[in-house]
Scaffold this active site. Structure first.
Site, PDB file in Angstrom:
ATOM      1  N   SER A 405      -0.822  -1.991  -1.220  1.00 13.78           N
ATOM      2  CA  SER A 405      -1.909  -2.266  -2.164  1.00 13.78           C
ATOM      3  C   SER A 405      -1.519  -2.350  -3.537  1.00 13.78           C
ATOM      4  CB  SER A 405      -2.735  -0.799  -2.382  1.00 13.78           C
ATOM      5  OG  SER A 405      -3.408  -0.542  -0.879  1.00 13.78           O
ATOM      6  N   HIS A 426      -2.941  -8.247   2.569  1.00 13.03           N
ATOM      7  CA  HIS A 426      -3.658  -6.689   2.303  1.00 13.03           C
ATOM      8  C   HIS A 426      -4.793  -6.726   2.979  1.00 13.03           C
ATOM      9  CE1 HIS A 426      -5.719  -4.333  -1.063  1.00 13.03           C
ATOM     10  NE2 HIS A 426      -4.875  -3.488  -0.407  1.00 13.03           N
ATOM     11  N   GLU A 438      -6.518 -10.254   1.787  1.00 15.54           N
ATOM     12  CA  GLU A 438      -5.881 -10.726   0.590  1.00 15.54           C
ATOM     13  C   GLU A 438      -4.645 -11.294   1.126  1.00 15.54           C
ATOM     14  OE1 GLU A 438      -7.245  -8.907  -3.396  1.00 15.54           O
ATOM     15  OE2 GLU A 438      -5.922  -7.963  -2.521  1.00 15.54           O
ATOM     16  N   ASN A 476      -8.458  -4.817  -6.470  1.00 15.42           N
ATOM     17  CA  ASN A 476      -8.207  -3.559  -6.722  1.00 15.42           C
ATOM     18  C   ASN A 476      -7.888  -3.821  -8.151  1.00 15.42           C
ATOM     19  OD1 ASN A 476      -8.528  -2.048  -4.780  1.00 15.42           O
ATOM     20  ND2 ASN A 476      -6.513  -2.024  -4.045  1.00 15.42           N
TER      21      ASN A 476
HETATM   22  P1  NAD Z   1      -1.321   6.861   6.080  1.00 14.51           P
HETATM   23  O1  NAD Z   1      -0.978   7.892   5.452  1.00 14.51           O
HETATM   24  O2  NAD Z   1      -2.815   6.939   6.677  1.00 14.51           O
HETATM   25  O3  NAD Z   1      -0.631   5.961   7.234  1.00 14.51           O
HETATM   26  C1  NAD Z   1       0.811   5.672   6.922  1.00 14.51           C
HETATM   27  C2  NAD Z   1       1.379   5.909   8.127  1.00 14.51           C
HETATM   28  O4  NAD Z   1       2.670   5.389   8.293  1.00 14.51           O
HETATM   29  C3  NAD Z   1       1.563   7.325   8.942  1.00 14.51           C
HETATM   30  O5  NAD Z   1       0.932   7.464  10.195  1.00 14.51           O
HETATM   31  C4  NAD Z   1       3.108   7.564   8.687  1.00 14.51           C
HETATM   32  O6  NAD Z   1       3.468   8.323   9.974  1.00 14.51           O
HETATM   33  C5  NAD Z   1       3.629   6.154   9.017  1.00 14.51           C
HETATM   34  N1  NAD Z   1       4.957   6.130   8.477  1.00 14.51           N
HETATM   35  C6  NAD Z   1       5.394   6.687   7.416  1.00 14.51           C
HETATM   36  N2  NAD Z   1       6.887   6.158   7.309  1.00 14.51           N
HETATM   37  C7  NAD Z   1       7.100   5.507   8.373  1.00 14.51           C
HETATM   38  C8  NAD Z   1       8.162   4.767   8.795  1.00 14.51           C
HETATM   39  N3  NAD Z   1       9.353   4.769   8.133  1.00 14.51           N
HETATM   40  N4  NAD Z   1       8.070   4.188  10.132  1.00 14.51           N
HETATM   41  C9  NAD Z   1       6.899   4.267  10.893  1.00 14.51           C
HETATM   42  N5  NAD Z   1       5.826   4.705  10.458  1.00 14.51           N
HETATM   43  C10 NAD Z   1       5.908   5.374   9.412  1.00 14.51           C
HETATM   44  O7  NAD Z   1      -1.677   5.572   4.882  1.00 14.51           O
HETATM   45  P2  NAD Z   1      -2.777   4.261   5.097  1.00 14.51           P
HETATM   46  O8  NAD Z   1      -3.750   4.800   4.245  1.00 14.51           O
HETATM   47  O9  NAD Z   1      -2.854   3.829   6.207  1.00 14.51           O
HETATM   48  O10 NAD Z   1      -1.795   3.233   4.105  1.00 14.51           O
HETATM   49  C11 NAD Z   1      -0.734   2.474   4.639  1.00 14.51           C
HETATM   50  C12 NAD Z   1      -0.564   1.372   3.736  1.00 14.51           C
HETATM   51  O11 NAD Z   1      -1.643   0.380   3.500  1.00 14.51           O
HETATM   52  C13 NAD Z   1      -0.071   1.591   2.069  1.00 14.51           C
HETATM   53  O12 NAD Z   1       0.953   0.777   1.831  1.00 14.51           O
HETATM   54  C14 NAD Z   1      -1.396   1.650   1.695  1.00 14.51           C
HETATM   55  O13 NAD Z   1      -1.167   1.288   0.080  1.00 14.51           O
HETATM   56  C15 NAD Z   1      -2.046   0.368   2.222  1.00 14.51           C
HETATM   57  N6  NAD Z   1      -3.210   0.151   2.071  1.00 14.51           N
HETATM   58  C16 NAD Z   1      -4.119   1.250   2.231  1.00 14.51           C
HETATM   59  C17 NAD Z   1      -5.608   1.029   2.089  1.00 14.51           C
HETATM   60  C18 NAD Z   1      -6.759   2.472   2.251  1.00 14.51           C
HETATM   61  O14 NAD Z   1      -7.816   2.038   2.078  1.00 14.51           O
HETATM   62  N7  NAD Z   1      -5.772   3.536   2.867  1.00 14.51           N
HETATM   63  C19 NAD Z   1      -6.186  -0.186   2.117  1.00 14.51           C
HETATM   64  C20 NAD Z   1      -5.236  -1.201   1.813  1.00 14.51           C
HETATM   65  C21 NAD Z   1      -3.901  -0.902   1.843  1.00 14.51           C
END
Ligand code: NAD
Length: 647
Positions: A405, A426, A438, A476
Site C-alpha cells: 500500500s 494494489h 491500481e 490512499n
Molecule cells: P495480514 O496481516 O492480514 O496478512 C499478512 C499475511 O502474510 C499473514 O497471514 C502472514 O502470516 C503472512 N506472511 C507474513 N510474512 C510472510 C512470509 N515471509 N511468507 C509468507 N507469508 C507471510 O495483512 P494484509 O492486510 O493482508 O496486508 C498484506 C499486504 O497488503 C500489505 O502489504 C498491505 O499493505 C497490503 N494491503 C492491505 C490492504 C488492507 O486493506 N488490509 C489493502 C491493500 C493492500
C-alpha cells in the site's frame, strides 16, 4: 452488406440483424427495421415475422457512438411504433441480451421468445436517464406495474426464466433459436392474436403500492434522480392513456439527458470502457496467465486468491509456516462459504473453488507459476526476503507483483535479477469484491509485464488504473488529504457527526469518521508513528489523540464515536469531546453543502497535484479510483469530473 436482411421460411419471414459487435441500434439498423416493416407488410405470402440477431447477442442497446450527437431519423420510438403497427405480427427471438433500446424493439413486437440463459432489461437509470422509446410505458402493459417498477428503477437485467415468470417474455426456448422461434410463430398464427402492447389494459395498484415504491426507491437511490423519475414514468403509464404516458416518458428522458447526473454517469461509463485497454500499452503483448501464486493468506492474500479462483485460475497459496497456512486456507474457505450464504455460489461451486487452491510453505510449489502476487506484512525486510525466494524458485519469465500500500516498489524490487518482470498490483479490501486495481510499474517494469497487469484486471473483471510511485499511490494519497481536511473542519468547530452527515448527503455510504471507526484508526496511526520514528516530521492528528486515549474504532467500543455493545450505530461521544477539546477552536458554522464542497474540493486539488506529477495519467483515472475504491458516488462522476463541471 446491409445490417438487416430478410429470408423466407414458407409463410414466415425471418429478419436478421447483423451489426457487430453487439447489434447496437445505430441509424442504419433503425432504417433497416423501418424498411423491413413496409417490405413485409406488402408481401402477401408473409403471415408473420421473426426478428433475430446474428453474432453473440440480440440488439444490446443504443449505439454509444451516437451519444451526445444530434438525433438522426428514423427515431427509435417511431421504429418501435412501426413494428407494433405492422399488419403481420413480429416475434422477437432473443439470445444474449436485449437491453435498453433492444428490449424496447422487442416490446414493439407482438411476441417475445428468449433462449435459455438470455437476459432482458432496461438499464437506462445506470446512465442517469429513463428509457426513451416506450420502455416504461409498454412494460407495465405487458407485465404489470410491479414487474415494470422492478425492471426500470433498478436497471438490473433479468434472465429468461425470471423474465418469463414476470411476463416480460412469452416463452423460453432451448436448442436452435431460429427454428424454435419459427415454430412459435406458426403456432401463434393458429390462435387469436393478443393485443399490441400499447392497447393492452393495465391495472393500477392501490395508492399504498406507489407510496411504498416511492419510499423504497428513494432510499436506494440516495440522491440519484433517474430511479425516481423512472418510477414516475411507470406510474404515469399505468394511470394515463398510452399517448400521454409516452409523451411524459419522452419529456422525462430529454430532461434527464441534459442533467449533471447523466453527464457524470456517461463520463464514468466511457472511462470504465477505456480503462482496461489504455492506448499507451501499444503493441505490448501480455504474457499468458494459466495459473497464479499468492504469498500470504491474510486479509488481502485470501481475498486476492479468491478473486483469482473466481476467474478460474488455479492458485498456489504460500504461507510462512503450517499454522499460518491453515489460517490462510480457513480465510479462503470463509470467503467461499460467505458466497454460498449470500446465494452467489452453490456448495459445489464453493468446493470446486477451494479444490483449485494448493497450500504450501515451500516456494518450490511455485516452480511453474505464471504470476505471483505478494501480500505479506507491510515491512520492507519481509517483502525483500520474499522476492529473493521468488527469484530463486520461479521461472525467469514469471511476473512478480507486490500488493504493497505504501512502500516504494522500487525498494522492494531492489536486487532482483530481472526487474523487468516486477510490478505493483494494489488491490482493495475485500479484494474479491472491490473493482479497483491500481497498477504500479517501476521505471524498469517491461511493457509486457505492464500489459500482463492489465490483462489480469480484465480476467478478474476489475477496473485497472495505472499509478506512478508516491506515498499511497493515487487512492490512499487522496484519502490522506481528505481525512486531513475533515479533521481541519473538526478543529474549527464543525461537529464530527455533521461532517459525516454532509458526506452521506453528498452520496457516500459513510462519512470519513464513521468509515475510520469501521476500519480501525490504528493502522494509519502506526504508519505515522513509523514515519516519526524514522525521523520524519509528521504533525499530530486528531486521530493520534484518539488512539492514544485507547479509541481505535468499533473494535475497541469507540473511536470518533461511542458504540453500544453489539450495535454499529455511531453515538456522539462525550469522551471524544474531552480528548479533543484542547485542539478545537470555534469557527464559522458551515452547512452540509459547504462541508461537502470543501472536502471534495480538497480531493480534486490533490488530484491536480497527482496529475501534475504524472502519478495519474488522466483525470478520469482519478475518478475511477475514487468511485471504485473509495465509495465516491458514481452519479457525481468522481472528484475531478465533479469539480470541473462546477467550474
Ligand atoms: P495480514 O496481516 O492480514 O496478512 C499478512 C499475511 O502474510 C499473514 O497471514 C502472514 O502470516 C503472512 N506472511 C507474513 N510474512 C510472510 C512470509 N515471509 N511468507 C509468507 N507469508 C507471510 O495483512 P494484509 O492486510 O493482508 O496486508 C498484506 C499486504 O497488503 C500489505 O502489504 C498491505 O499493505 C497490503 N494491503 C492491505 C490492504 C488492507 O486493506 N488490509 C489493502 C491493500 C493492500
Amino acid at each position: 452488406m446491409s445490417v438487416v436482411s430478410i429470408e423466407r421460411e414458407g409463410e414466415i419471414a425471418v429478419v436478421t440483424v447483423d451489426n457487430p459487435p453487439v447489434n447496437a441500434l445505430g441509424q442504419a439498423l433503425r432504417q433497416g427495421l423501418w424498411d423491413a416493416v413496409a417490405t413485409l407488410d406488402a408481401d402477401p405470402d408473409v403471415r408473420a415475422v421473426v426478428l433475430i440477431c446474428a453474432g453473440r447477442t440480440f440488439i444490446a442497446g443504443a449505439d454509444v457512438r451516437e451519444f451526445g450527437k444530434p438525433p438522426v431519423e428514423p427515431h427509435l420510438p417511431d421504429v418501435v411504433n412501426r413494428i407494433e403497427g405492422a399488419v403481420k405480427p413480429w416475434v422477437a427471438a432473443i439470445h444474449g441480451s436485449a437491453l435498453g433500446g433492444g428490449f424496447e424493439v422487442a416490446l414493439g413486437c407482438r411476441f417475445r421468445v428468449a433462449l435459455d440463459g438470455a437476459s432482458v432489461g432496461l438499464p437506462e437509470v445506470g446512465l442517469g436517464i429513463v428509457p426513451g422509446a416506450s420502455g416504461t410505458v409498454r412494460t407495465p402493459r405487458v407485465a404489470g406495474a410491479a414487474a415494470a417498477v422492478d425492471l426500470v428503477t433498478t436497471g438490473k437485467p433479468v434472465k429468461a426464466a425470471k423474465a418469463q415468470a414476470m411476463g416480460l417474455v412469452d416463452a423460453v426456448l432451448s436448442g436452435d433459436l431460429r427454428e424454435g422461434a419459427i415454430a412459435f410463430a406458426r403456432a401463434a398464427l393458429e390462435a387469436p392474436l393478443p393485443l399490441p402492447a400499447s392497447e393492452r389494459p393495465v391495472t393500477d395498484p392501490a395508492a399504498a403500492f406507489w407510496a411504498e415504491q416511492q419510499a423504497a426507491v428513494a432510499k436506494r437511490a440516495k440522491g440519484e434522480a433517474a430511479p425516481l423519475s423512472a418510477l414516475a414514468c411507470v406510474q404515469k403509464a399505468v394511470q394515463a392513456p398510452f399517448a400521454e404516458a409516452l409523451a411524459f416518458e419522452r419529456a422525462t428522458f430529454l430532461d434527464l439527458r441534459g442533467s449533471d447526473q447523466a453527464a457524470a454517469l456517461r463520463h464514468v461509463f466511457f472511462a470504465e470502457r477505456a480503462a482496461p485497454r489504455p492506448a499507451h500499452l501499444g503493441e505490448a503483448k501480455p504474457l499468458p496467465l494459466r495459473n497464479a501464486g499468492v504469498i500470504g493468506g491474510g486479509t488481502m492474500g485470501a481475498g486476492i486468491a479468491a478473486a483469482l479462483r473466481d476467474a478460474g485460475l488455479p492458485v498456489v497459496l504460500i504461507e510462512r509456516d503450517a499454522e499460518a497456512l491453515a489460517r490462510g486456507l480457513a480465510n479462503l474457505q470463509t470467503i467461499f462459504d460467505g458466497g454460498v450464504k449470500r446465494g452467489k455460489l452453490t456448495p459445489e461451486q464453493a468446493a470446486a473453488r477451494m479444490a483449485g487452491v494448493t497450500g504450501a510453505t515451500d516456494y518450490a510449489a511455485l516452480a511453474d507459476t505464471d504470476l505471483v502476487i505478494e501480500a505479506v506484512f507491510e515491512e520492507i525486510g519481509v517483502k525483500r526476503a520474499v522476492f529473493a525466494d521468488l527469484a530463486r524458485h520461479c521461472r525467469a519469465d514469471a511476473v512478480l507483483a507486490t500488493n504493497t500500500s505504501y512502500l516504494d516498489p522500487r525498494a522492494i524490487a531492489e536486487g532482483l535479477a530481472n526487474p523487468g518482470r516486477f510490478i505493483g498490483l494494489h488491490f482493495f479490501s475485500p479484494a474479491n469484491v472491490m473493482k479497483l486495481l491500481e497498477i504500479v510499474p517501476t521505471p524498469e517494469t517491461a511493457p509486457e509485464t505492464l500489459a500482463t497487469g492489465f490483462a489480469l484486471a480484465r480476467a478478474l473483471g476489475k477496473i485497472p488504473v495505472q499509478a506512478g510511485i508516491c506515498e499511497g499511490f493515487i487512492g490512499n494519497r487522496i484519502l490522506k488529504r481528505y481525512r486531513a481536511a475533515a479533521e481541519a473542519l473538526v478543529r474549527q468547530g464543525v461537529a464530527i457527526a455533521e461532517v459525516d452527515a454532509a458526506m452521506r448527503g453528498f452520496g457516500f455510504a459513510m462519512g470519513p469518521f464513521e468509515a475510520q471507526d469501521l476500519g480501525g484508526l490504528d493502522i494509519a496511526f502506526l504508519q505515522r508513528e513509523g514515519a516519526r520514528a524514522a525521523g520524519q516530521d509528521v504533525p499530530e492528528t486528531l486521530g493520534d489523540l484518539l488512539v492514544r486515549a485507547g479509541r481505535k474504532g468499533q473494535k475497541t467500543g469507540g473511536g470518533w464515536y461511542d458504540y453500544a455493545p453489539g450495535d454499529r450505530k455511531p453515538q456522539a461521544s462525550a469522551r471524544v469531546a474531552e480528548v479533543l477539546a484542547a485542539a478545537i477552536t470555534a469557527g464559522p458554522a458551515l452547512d452540509h453543502a459547504a462541508i461537502a464542497e470543501r472536502l471534495v474540493g480538497e480531493m480534486a486539488a490533490e488530484g491536480e497535484a497527482i496529475l501534475a506529477e504524472g502519478i495519474a495519467l488522466s483525470p478520469s483515472d482519478i475518478d475511477l479510483v475514487e468511485i471504485h475504491g473509495y465509495g465516491f458516488p458514481r452519479w457525481r462522476g468522481g472528484p475531478m469530473h465533479y469539480t470541473a463541471r462546477k467550474g
